[in-house]
Design an enzyme around this catalytic site. Sequence first.
Site, PDB file in Angstrom:
ATOM      1  N   THR A 529       9.037   5.885   4.702  1.00 12.69           N
ATOM      2  CA  THR A 529       7.657   6.061   5.131  1.00 12.69           C
ATOM      3  C   THR A 529       6.988   4.698   5.095  1.00 12.69           C
ATOM      4  OG1 THR A 529       7.484   8.343   4.432  1.00 12.69           O
ATOM      5  CG2 THR A 529       5.428   7.137   4.605  1.00 12.69           C
ATOM      6  N   PHE A 531       3.730   2.435   4.971  1.00 14.44           N
ATOM      7  CA  PHE A 531       2.339   2.443   4.524  1.00 14.44           C
ATOM      8  C   PHE A 531       1.658   1.167   5.003  1.00 14.44           C
ATOM      9  CE2 PHE A 531       2.240   5.897   1.371  1.00 14.44           C
ATOM     10  CZ  PHE A 531       3.596   6.151   1.230  1.00 14.44           C
TER      11      PHE A 531
END
Length: 644
Positions: A529, A531
């Site tokens: 993921t 960020f």
Amino acid sequence: MILVLQKGITEEEIEQLKDVLRSEDYLIKEIKGVEETILGLVGTVREDLRHYEVMPGVAKAFPISKPYKLVSRELHPEPSVIRVGPVAIGGDRLAVIAGPCAVEERKRTLEIARWVRQCGAVLFRGGAFKPRTSPYAFQGLGEEGLKILAEVREETGLGIVTEMTSPTQADLMIKYVDLVQIGARNMQNFELLKSVGRMRKPVLLKRGLSATIEEWLMSAEYILSEGNDQVILCERGIRTFERFTRNTLDLTAVPVVKSLTHLPIIIDPSHATGIREKVSPMARAAIAAGADGLTVEVHPEPEKALSDGPQSLYPEQFKQLMRDLYVIAPVVGKQLDFKYLEKAKMMGKPSEPGTKPKKVVYVGVPGSFSHKACRQFFGTEIPHENLPLFRDVFEAVQNGDATLGIVPVENSLTGSIHENYDLLLEYDLHVVGELALKIQHNLVGHPSTSIDDIKRVYSHPQVFRQCKEFLAGHPGWDLVACQDTATAVRRVKESNNREEAAIAGKDAAEIYGMTLLREGIETCPRNFTRFVVLSHGEFLDGPKNKSSLIYSVSDQPGSLYETLKIFAEKRINLVKLESRPIHGKPWEYLFYADIEVDIRDPQYRQVLEELERKTEFLKILGSYAKGFDGTDDTGFGEDHGSTL
Ligand code: PEP
Ligand code: MN
């Protein structure tokens, strides 16, 4: 003896209990966890546990089964993070200590310090007092060497690690050194251990040449029992019958030590192998095994080194090793942060007059992946606060409540988190950094739960999608959506029902004292993921190599192509392009683009001007240093001037 205190006990009641225990001559260690507070007692233990259990405020008493008490994981279930100035060892970021075996000469020492600092080392090593096998070998420069090390710290900001060989050096160590090393040959020099135990400086305790893990931990216990719990263990190879390498690196010590003690462990692949070519493979293996860091010998001209030349890496080899570690670290849930000290410096600066104290905000509860991203990017030196909604993060940074914010923008398997893309457009904030977090999902349940008991599983809907294959094997499970993974674990913990489980990261399971029933259940192991870090203004100085833009083009054939042509012609790598509908304008779109250059650098002024001409709307979200993105192209090294 461990006393688990009753939930809701007041500070005053804890103090009263401590007074009673002190009157019974116990040394007391208080440990406050997320869920409970415990007191560790060292002293003469009563056989009958009821003696403790009837004391007011005590919920449960149980003896510590190991001979080492203060260092045991039973007493302190959460891993300890040891701070050496701005560097945290045992946290989410790897700490690499590098430098020559011994300090030999001022100019070369400074040169090698600059180099290892540029390559991402966060502490500098170099012996000034050398315990040598032969009395005729170079014994180190003594205080002269310490003065050179002090100059290294002054110039580079690297904290200093050096060996103390006698209690008589205590004053010198206090004056010059940040992390005091106890060498392998002195691991059981008990007077020396007591001396560093009284020093209130962090200690790097190397494993003795033929010490068992238990003997090593007993030596650590000496230091802690004197009141100094700032101890880092260092495995540096043990003496076995194998003579090909200088010693035999016992990498099993990493998981063993981690299960027995809360203290962090680093690896010294240099002394462990004694052979330059073997150092990097073992260093990589050490990080893959879960070590918290390394200490590595690096020398500009190892052929001429006064000690341990054959095992010292050439500067270029060290750089390559750091690049490799950068790629390996996320697999074991850690990061190698090339901007570690720069960030620490920025965070350490006092807030501007009239502004609020520094703070970082994220969405989710402690133990969630956003929390982990926050710790990996910023460390834990600056307070972190969790907020309920993504919009709250943008709002807090915009209105100055928080210094920085971190939000997820996309997952490598399930795609963009559109809400945050829309908020990036709406708010006037800068993207000043990025971080790709390796996502590993686990089935988390009560320690007594068997997988056959499970009927209901809680997690975030995206997580269910990422674990599709595993879940397909359990079609009877009821999948219940939760706001985030850590909340899912908390629900299962609170329900106390063995029919329930959650899907979450390791941290959440650890925080709530739950068990990993199955590890790594995500369908694709390359699950990251990404960020982005939000700020009001600039965050870090230094070169940037990625920019994020939002733009729209006119409703004419080829208008998007015209913008892409600009990048293509200038050989600018476009790493992301995504369209989002414009709110209130059906069938009109904004393009979100990430490119691998610093678009605000003067050399791209023409590109920017052309882009402005070819777009109807253009917003530069920010330029920043590219983070790890799951590929092995780190983009690292462009700003490395040759200093050697
Ligand atoms: C050293 O780190 O320089 C050293 C002498 O190591 P060890 O005590 O592990 O031999
Ligand atoms: Mn050495």
